[in-house]
Write an enzyme that holds these catalytic residues in place. Structure first.
Site, mmCIF file in Angstrom:
data_model
loop_
_atom_site.group_PDB
_atom_site.id
_atom_site.type_symbol
_atom_site.label_atom_id
_atom_site.label_comp_id
_atom_site.label_asym_id
_atom_site.label_seq_id
_atom_site.Cartn_x
_atom_site.Cartn_y
_atom_site.Cartn_z
ATOM 1 C CB SER A 698 39.988 -12.428 50.289
ATOM 2 O OG SER A 698 39.088 -11.356 50.457
ATOM 3 C CE LYS A 741 41.857 -8.054 51.087
ATOM 4 N NZ LYS A 741 41.787 -9.467 50.673
#
Length: 837
Positions: A698, A741
């Site tokens: 990611s 996140k």
């Protein structure tokens, strides 16, 4: 016996007449007492005579002390007792369910009976301590030596006498004391023991004891020889009869009524009365027929009896009635756990379906759920709350470290000490066949040469097979389909795929900071205050202090460490309250004084840059403790085209860096870069906090943005963070852990977050209080990322105007910028990375 209080002459003591037993001074002897008069004597001795009581043998047994004549309701029938007995002390009294008592006596000294009388419903005697006569020292020494030697021989022929008893006897050198200590261990008749007790001359007493000991040795030798001869000649039936008679005699002595026929009749009644399948009834009756044909002394008797007991004790068709109330179940689930909406919703769905289908009578199969999540998020406690909400019994079985298939399926009856598996054992314990069964830590199962427990669970968790579950010990089909199975695991990686396929997996994510605050305020803090004896008014924890505890004193997905830190606050507060002697004092915990309670902060979170910088880009990462912000730094130095990647990165993250660099090279013309720029510089990509391993795809767009910023000399906005996997064509691929996140971005003051377009569906799981303060931009390509992340006009980035004076040219000033590189450096950047990594 220095602590014994001597009884005065002619003082009265309660009497306990003995049958077939003789007490000696210094001996400690347990006795079972059942006669009312004897029990009363013990109670009086404890209450009025400093636990002292007189023990002597009963001579006349013509009248029972418990029987009274018809014309004397308050008078006991007189008895005759031996004139000499032992004043003893009651050490311990244990009352048994059948009304009798077990008493532990310690003999103190000899005493003679002066008078015998009754006092209400018990006997009393007036006793006088008798003086012992010491023999000559030479005679005593010779007798003691002979007895010690005889004890060694006696120990060889009588294995029942423990070695420590022999040693303790051989340590006694006083003739009288040795005789008194030896007699309780000899199998002499009570009459002969009484003669030894009444002998006041120590030498003569030891001589009589020695005579009995020699007789015991001779008798033991004869018995051994007889046993050896008879053992060979005795036929099987005679041997079994002999053993059976011995058992009967022992049972009679112990007061047991152990009639095998009566026992078999009782078992047959239980089998016929038990609600179980016809196959189980037939098997139990067959085993009972075998049991009736066996003598109780047979080795197989106990095995068959235990098997029948297991069949009878299992709750075959015993189902607990469940009152299905959805509103009540919802309140229980919400009251015990905050959040966790998905598992709660699944439980309520099951209850609703069960109510519509007619409950237990409809034969609805129990669900098989698997709660997966990091430690401390409440998987096991949620399973217990589900049991309460559904009205089922709760059974928990930890599978951590289980490596034997028999733990699940049981052992076959051919093994000594065989038992059913843990599942059937647990069902026997709760006595219902529809509990909630929590199999904890299913991902910690291991396998070895004993078998694979995970494979045994395949049948347990298969709805089409578990209704005929076959336990090795029971060897009968057992229906597990009504059980509500819940398993817990930290990860699915260690669980077999077929096993996962049989379970409905429900993920329990890590708690966000907002959820931890709510849990701490409404659940953890009140519980810790109660456990530490504090009131709500004794401790006041400010909201900012609570946030600081969560952020800087814990780093976890769950709330276990958070509860420990709150417990530490309670302990510190308790000390202050006790020291000040002010029980109504209120301790205020704020951010200013928090360090004085918990010490210096243990953890720190990466913060965003205070100003925009070239080559520094903020990315978002997901860890087992939640979301974090990571900074990716890129630095360009004069060199020959080497690529360096540091920061304790895993293989997947290194591949993301290679893909990002390849994309930048492919778009060099569009970005206004010299197509050969990589030959003139060295590129160093670093992710700080090098001691922490990092991996995952990611960070792809973060690395691409950082490299592009360094090559163009354009800063990355310090209020922008991003996450997403990058492909060679620049496409942005979806990622996981979005809610964690996004919370990390909010915590660090990020204003704009770039998220893959394919993760749009995951935004509905993110709380609104997090989303409302963030500008979330969905991106599909790196071309969508750079204009929103770099601190430059969007039209200048891909027009070449943003690189009027390329940074790499400045770094190579004074060198032949267009000189050809040596052939060995004309390899692709990927090859250079491979070599350096």
């Amino acid at each position: 016996m220095s602590d014994v209080t001597p009884v005065a002459e002619d003082q009265q003591l309660p009497l306990l007449p003995l049958r077939e037993v003789v007490m000696f001074p210094g001996a400690i002897m347990p006795l079972f007492v059942g006669r009312d008069a004897s029990i009363k004597s013990i109670e009086v001795a404890q209450a009025e005579h400093q636990r002292h009581i007189f023990l002597t043998g009963q001579i006349s047994d013509k009248a029972d002390p418990n029987q009274q004549p018809d014309n004397a309701q308050d008078t006991l029938v007189p008895i005759s007792v031996n004139p000499l007995g032992v004043v003893s002390r009651v050490l311990q009294v244990l009352r048994l369910p059948d009304g009798t008592i077990k008493v532990l006596f310690e003999g103190l000294y000899r005493a003679s009976v002066v008078t015998l009388d009754t006092k209400g419903d018990y006997f009393v005697v007036s006793v006088k301590k008798v003086q012992e006569i010491e023999g000559t020292s030479e005679e005593n020494a010779a007798l003691v030596q002979n007895v010690h030697e005889a004890l060694n021989e006696y120990a060889k022929v009588n294995r029942k006498l423990p070695a420590d008893v022999i040693k303790s006897l051989q340590a006694i050198n006083h003739a009288g004391h040795l005789a008194d200590a030896l007699m309780p261990h000899l199998r002499a008749e009570p009459k002969r023991k009484q003669e030894v007790l009444e002998e006041l001359n120590c030498s003569k007493r030891l001589e009589k004891a020695y005579e009995i000991l020699e007789g015991e040795i001779s008798l033991a030798g004869v018995e051994k020889r007889i046993k050896n001869r008879v053992k060979v000649q005795m036929e099987r039936n005679q041997r079994e009869y002999y053993l059976s008679e011995q058992i009967k005699a022992i049972n009679r002595e112990m007061g047991r009524d152990d009639d095998p026929k009566a026992e078999a009749v009782e078992l047959e009644q239980k089998i016929k009365a038990k609600n179980m399948p016809a196959e189980a009834v037939e098997r139990a009756l067959n085993e009972l027929r075998k049991l009736r044909s066996m003598p109780p002394s047979a080795a197989e008797y106990t095995v068959v009896r235990n098997y029948i007991d297991w069949i009878i004790d299992l709750p075959w068709n015993n189902l607990k009635e469940i009152d299905i109330d959805l509103e009540k179940a919802r309140k229980i689930l919400d009251g015990d756990h905050y959040g966790l909406e998905k598992p709660k919703e699944r439980i309520l769905e099951y209850l609703a379906v069960q109510k519509l289908a007619g409950g237990l009578k409809a034969g609805l199969k129990g669900p098989i759920l698997c709660f997966v999540g990091p430690p401390g998020v409440g998987k096991t406690s949620l399973a217990k709350s589900v049991a309460t909400a559904t009205g089922r019994e709760f059974v928990r079985l930890s599978l951590g470290g289980v490596r034997d298939e028999a733990e699940i399926r049981g052992h076959r009856r051919t093994y000594v000490g065989a038992l059913p598996g843990k599942i059937l054992q647990s069902l026997k314990r709760v006595q219902y066949n529809n509990p909630l069964f929590c199999l904890d830590e299913i991902d910690k199962i291991s396998a070895d040469y004993h078998g694979d427990p995970a494979s045994a669970l395949l049948e347990v968790f298969d709805p089409e097979q578990n209704k005929t579950f076959m336990d090795h010990y029971l060897d009968l089909d057992y229906d597990l389909s009504k059980i509500f199975f819940i398993t817990t695991a930290n990860s699915l990686h260690n669980i077999q795929e077929p096993l996962i396929d049989r379970m409905e997996v429900i993920e329990l994510p890590s708690y966000l900071e907002t959820e931890k605050r709510h849990i701490a305020r409404n659940y953890l803090l009140p519980r810790q205050l109660s456990e530490h004896g504090l009131k709500d008014t004794n401790l006041r924890l400010s909201e900012n202090a609570l946030i600081q505890i969560i952020r800087h004193y814990t780093r976890e997905a769950g709330v276990r460490n958070l509860e420990r830190e709150i417990g530490a606050l309670c302990r510190k507060s308790a000390v202050k309250i006790v020291e000040s002697n002010d029980l109504v004092q209120c301790i205020n915990v704020t951010t200013q004084n928090l360090a004085s309670f918990l010490g210096i902060p243990k953890y720190r979170h990466e913060e965003r840059e205070t100003e925009s910088q070239v080559g520094v880009c903020a990315g978002l990462a997901y860890t087992k403790a939640g979301g974090e912000i990571i900074l990716v730094e890129t630095s360009l130095i004069s060199g020959q085209g080497h690529i360096v990647i540091t920061g304790s990165l895993g293989d997947v993250m290194k591949e993301s860096a290679r893909a990002a660099l390849t994309y930048v090279r492919a778009r060099a013309d569009d970005l206004g870069l010299d197509p050969q720029f990589y030959r003139k510089i060295d590129i160093h990509v670093h992710v700080p906090d090098g001691a922490t391993p990092k991996d995952g795809p990611s960070a792809g767009i973060t690395i691409a943005t950082s490299i592009t910023s360094a090559l163009l000399g354009v800063a990355v906005r310090n209020d922008v963070a991003m996450t997403g996997e990058i492909s060679l064509r620049g496409r942005i691929l979806p990622i996981g852990g979005l809610r964690e996140k996004l919370f990390a971005a909010k915590r660090c003051g990020i204003k704009r977050v770039l998220v893959p377009k394919d993760n749009e569906k995951d935004l509905k799981d993110v709380p609104q209080e997090i989303i409302k303060d963030l500008e979330i931009i969905l991106v599909e390509h790196v071309d969508d990322v750079l204009p929103r992340a770099l601190d430059a006009q969007p039209e200048d980035i891909f027009s070449g105007r943003a690189t009027a004076v390329p940074l790499y040219t400045t770094l190579r000033k004074g060198s032949a910028a267009d000189a050809d590189m040596p052939p060995k450096l004309e390899e692709s950047p990927a090859s250079d990375i491979e070599a350096i990594m």
